[in-house]
Design a protein around this motif. Structure first.
Motif, PDB file in Angstrom:
ATOM      1  N   SER A 131       0.830  -1.205   0.000  1.00  0.00           N
ATOM      2  CA  SER A 131       0.000   0.000   0.000  1.00  0.00           C
ATOM      3  C   SER A 131       0.861   1.250   0.000  1.00  0.00           C
ATOM      4  O   SER A 131       0.576   2.230  -0.705  1.00  0.00           O
ATOM      5  CB  SER A 131      -0.929   0.001   1.218  1.00  0.00           C
ATOM      6  OG  SER A 131      -1.860  -1.050   1.147  1.00  0.00           O
ATOM      7  N   LEU A 132       1.943   1.232   0.790  1.00  0.00           N
ATOM      8  CA  LEU A 132       2.854   2.377   0.839  1.00  0.00           C
ATOM      9  C   LEU A 132       3.535   2.587  -0.511  1.00  0.00           C
ATOM     10  O   LEU A 132       3.708   3.726  -0.963  1.00  0.00           O
ATOM     11  CB  LEU A 132       3.906   2.159   1.933  1.00  0.00           C
ATOM     12  CG  LEU A 132       3.395   2.227   3.373  1.00  0.00           C
ATOM     13  CD1 LEU A 132       4.509   1.869   4.344  1.00  0.00           C
ATOM     14  CD2 LEU A 132       2.847   3.615   3.687  1.00  0.00           C
ATOM     15  N   LYS A 133       3.915   1.488  -1.170  1.00  0.00           N
ATOM     16  CA  LYS A 133       4.516   1.601  -2.497  1.00  0.00           C
ATOM     17  C   LYS A 133       3.532   2.201  -3.491  1.00  0.00           C
ATOM     18  O   LYS A 133       3.911   3.023  -4.341  1.00  0.00           O
ATOM     19  CB  LYS A 133       4.963   0.218  -2.987  1.00  0.00           C
ATOM     20  CG  LYS A 133       6.183  -0.347  -2.271  1.00  0.00           C
ATOM     21  CD  LYS A 133       6.581  -1.694  -2.860  1.00  0.00           C
ATOM     22  CE  LYS A 133       7.804  -2.267  -2.157  1.00  0.00           C
ATOM     23  NZ  LYS A 133       8.167  -3.600  -2.721  1.00  0.00           N
ATOM     24  N   THR A 134       2.266   1.801  -3.390  1.00  0.00           N
ATOM     25  CA  THR A 134       1.240   2.323  -4.290  1.00  0.00           C
ATOM     26  C   THR A 134       1.038   3.812  -4.079  1.00  0.00           C
ATOM     27  O   THR A 134       0.907   4.584  -5.045  1.00  0.00           O
ATOM     28  CB  THR A 134      -0.095   1.580  -4.076  1.00  0.00           C
ATOM     29  OG1 THR A 134       0.104   0.178  -4.291  1.00  0.00           O
ATOM     30  CG2 THR A 134      -1.156   2.089  -5.038  1.00  0.00           C
ATOM     31  N   ILE A 135       1.009   4.245  -2.817  1.00  0.00           N
ATOM     32  CA  ILE A 135       0.856   5.668  -2.513  1.00  0.00           C
ATOM     33  C   ILE A 135       2.044   6.464  -3.027  1.00  0.00           C
ATOM     34  O   ILE A 135       1.891   7.566  -3.578  1.00  0.00           O
ATOM     35  CB  ILE A 135       0.666   5.862  -0.996  1.00  0.00           C
ATOM     36  CG1 ILE A 135      -0.707   5.324  -0.572  1.00  0.00           C
ATOM     37  CG2 ILE A 135       0.792   7.338  -0.613  1.00  0.00           C
ATOM     38  CD1 ILE A 135      -0.936   5.325   0.929  1.00  0.00           C
ATOM     39  N   TYR A 170      -4.298  10.584   1.338  1.00  0.00           N
ATOM     40  CA  TYR A 170      -4.242  12.047   1.299  1.00  0.00           C
ATOM     41  C   TYR A 170      -2.816  12.547   1.112  1.00  0.00           C
ATOM     42  O   TYR A 170      -2.591  13.639   0.580  1.00  0.00           O
ATOM     43  CB  TYR A 170      -4.799  12.646   2.596  1.00  0.00           C
ATOM     44  CG  TYR A 170      -6.223  12.295   2.925  1.00  0.00           C
ATOM     45  CD1 TYR A 170      -7.081  11.759   1.972  1.00  0.00           C
ATOM     46  CD2 TYR A 170      -6.725  12.506   4.205  1.00  0.00           C
ATOM     47  CE1 TYR A 170      -8.397  11.445   2.287  1.00  0.00           C
ATOM     48  CE2 TYR A 170      -8.039  12.199   4.530  1.00  0.00           C
ATOM     49  CZ  TYR A 170      -8.867  11.666   3.571  1.00  0.00           C
ATOM     50  OH  TYR A 170     -10.167  11.355   3.898  1.00  0.00           O
ATOM     51  N   ARG A 171      -1.859  11.744   1.561  1.00  0.00           N
ATOM     52  CA  ARG A 171      -0.454  12.167   1.501  1.00  0.00           C
ATOM     53  C   ARG A 171       0.034  12.359   0.070  1.00  0.00           C
ATOM     54  O   ARG A 171       1.046  13.025  -0.166  1.00  0.00           O
ATOM     55  CB  ARG A 171       0.423  11.149   2.224  1.00  0.00           C
ATOM     56  CG  ARG A 171       0.293  11.200   3.742  1.00  0.00           C
ATOM     57  CD  ARG A 171       1.130  10.133   4.402  1.00  0.00           C
ATOM     58  NE  ARG A 171       0.601   8.796   4.126  1.00  0.00           N
ATOM     59  CZ  ARG A 171       1.232   7.674   4.429  1.00  0.00           C
ATOM     60  NH1 ARG A 171       2.421   7.714   4.989  1.00  0.00           N
ATOM     61  NH2 ARG A 171       0.683   6.497   4.162  1.00  0.00           N
ATOM     62  N   MET A 172      -0.674  11.778  -0.904  1.00  0.00           N
ATOM     63  CA  MET A 172      -0.268  11.954  -2.295  1.00  0.00           C
ATOM     64  C   MET A 172      -0.365  13.420  -2.704  1.00  0.00           C
ATOM     65  O   MET A 172       0.482  13.930  -3.441  1.00  0.00           O
ATOM     66  CB  MET A 172      -1.113  11.066  -3.211  1.00  0.00           C
ATOM     67  CG  MET A 172      -0.880   9.579  -3.013  1.00  0.00           C
ATOM     68  SD  MET A 172      -1.741   8.544  -4.226  1.00  0.00           S
ATOM     69  CE  MET A 172      -3.452   8.840  -3.776  1.00  0.00           C
ATOM     70  N   ALA A 173      -1.389  14.113  -2.235  1.00  0.00           N
ATOM     71  CA  ALA A 173      -1.513  15.546  -2.510  1.00  0.00           C
ATOM     72  C   ALA A 173      -0.463  16.322  -1.748  1.00  0.00           C
ATOM     73  O   ALA A 173       0.179  17.241  -2.279  1.00  0.00           O
ATOM     74  CB  ALA A 173      -2.912  16.024  -2.137  1.00  0.00           C
ATOM     75  N   GLU A 174      -0.262  15.948  -0.499  1.00  0.00           N
ATOM     76  CA  GLU A 174       0.691  16.640   0.363  1.00  0.00           C
ATOM     77  C   GLU A 174       2.109  16.541  -0.175  1.00  0.00           C
ATOM     78  O   GLU A 174       2.830  17.550  -0.299  1.00  0.00           O
ATOM     79  CB  GLU A 174       0.607  16.026   1.762  1.00  0.00           C
ATOM     80  CG  GLU A 174       1.536  16.604   2.785  1.00  0.00           C
ATOM     81  CD  GLU A 174       1.439  15.864   4.099  1.00  0.00           C
ATOM     82  OE1 GLU A 174       2.420  15.863   4.848  1.00  0.00           O
ATOM     83  OE2 GLU A 174       0.370  15.268   4.375  1.00  0.00           O
TER      84      GLU A 174
END
Length: 243
Positions: A131-135, A170-174
């Protein structure tokens, strides 16, 4: 019943005859992913617009002025009622947009090919490391200029109350210094999933876009408050749709 049969046949034939275009976009993506996504976007958007026409869907857009320009990536975060959430959003954005989809989506025939063509990523919610890799992958795609659609409920919800939100995406935007746009969709599930025998029905749906917010420009406390308040903001917009 007839509307469903026509939509299914048209979609199946369109996907089959579009296979050459898929291989063309896939070839371009090896050298320039963003170029491939930009080329695929108008075709996929046209495909979905025709599908909505066949379904008899009337779309009311609120907050259209909050949509970013074609060259600006954004993370769209909203409630999830139907596969038509993805279809509708794809027809409204100015630039290419992919989606954060469940890994199980890869088992569907043909659809994963075209989902990949628009830059979508597939999330294994049971595997934290993956999941972290995907994000991280989604973050890099947003840095290139690709918008992404995220439905933090994690699954289609047909109840009156929102399911608990999973905020990790949400971190993808951040991290990409992109705006996060909260959106709310009403009546979308009534097009297909919530109908008896899953027949397609003519529906008037509402999709509303809130003002963009840049999480990277907020303090740690402000960012946490914003993230925590997203479900309430979506519910607030949904309540106004009832009027």
């Amino acid at each position: 019943m007839l509307r469903l049969i026509i939509a299914f046949l048209w979609a199946a034939l369109a996907m089959i005859f579009s296979l050459p275009a898929h291989w063309h976009w896939k070839h371009i993506a090896k050298k320039d992913p963003m170029k491939a996504w930009r080329k695929a976007h108008p075709y996929v958007r046209g495909f979905f617009r025709k599908l909505l026409f066949i379904a008899g869907t009337k779309i009311e857009v609120r907050g259209k002025e909050n949509l970013p320009a074609a060259d600006q990536a954004a993370l769209f975060v909203g409630n999830h009622r139907s596969y038509f959430d993805i279809i509708i959003l794809q027809t409204l954005t100015n630039g290419p947009i992919g989606f954060v989809a469940k890994k199980e989506f890869l088992s569907y025939p043909l659809l994963p090919l075209y989902t990949a063509d628009i830059g979508s990523i597939f999330l294994d919610r049971e595997n934290v490391r993956e999941s972290l890799k995907t994000i991280n992958d989604g973050t890099e795609r947003m840095k290139l200029g690709l918008s992404l659609g995220l439905f933090p409920e994690g699954t289609r919800n047909h109840g009156d109350q929102l399911l608990p939100f999973k905020p990790g995406g949400y971190r993808m935007a951040e991290k990409s210094d992109s705006p996060l746009i909260v959106m709310a969709l009403t009546n979308v599930g009534k097009i297909f999933e919530e109908n008896k025998c899953h027949f397609l029905r003519r529906r008037h749906v509402i999709i509303e876009f809130d003002k963009p917010v840049y999480p990277s420009q907020l303090s740690k406390e402000e960012r946490k408050a914003f993230y925590d308040g997203i479900p309430a903001r979506i519910q607030e917009m949904l309540d106004t749709h009832k009027n």
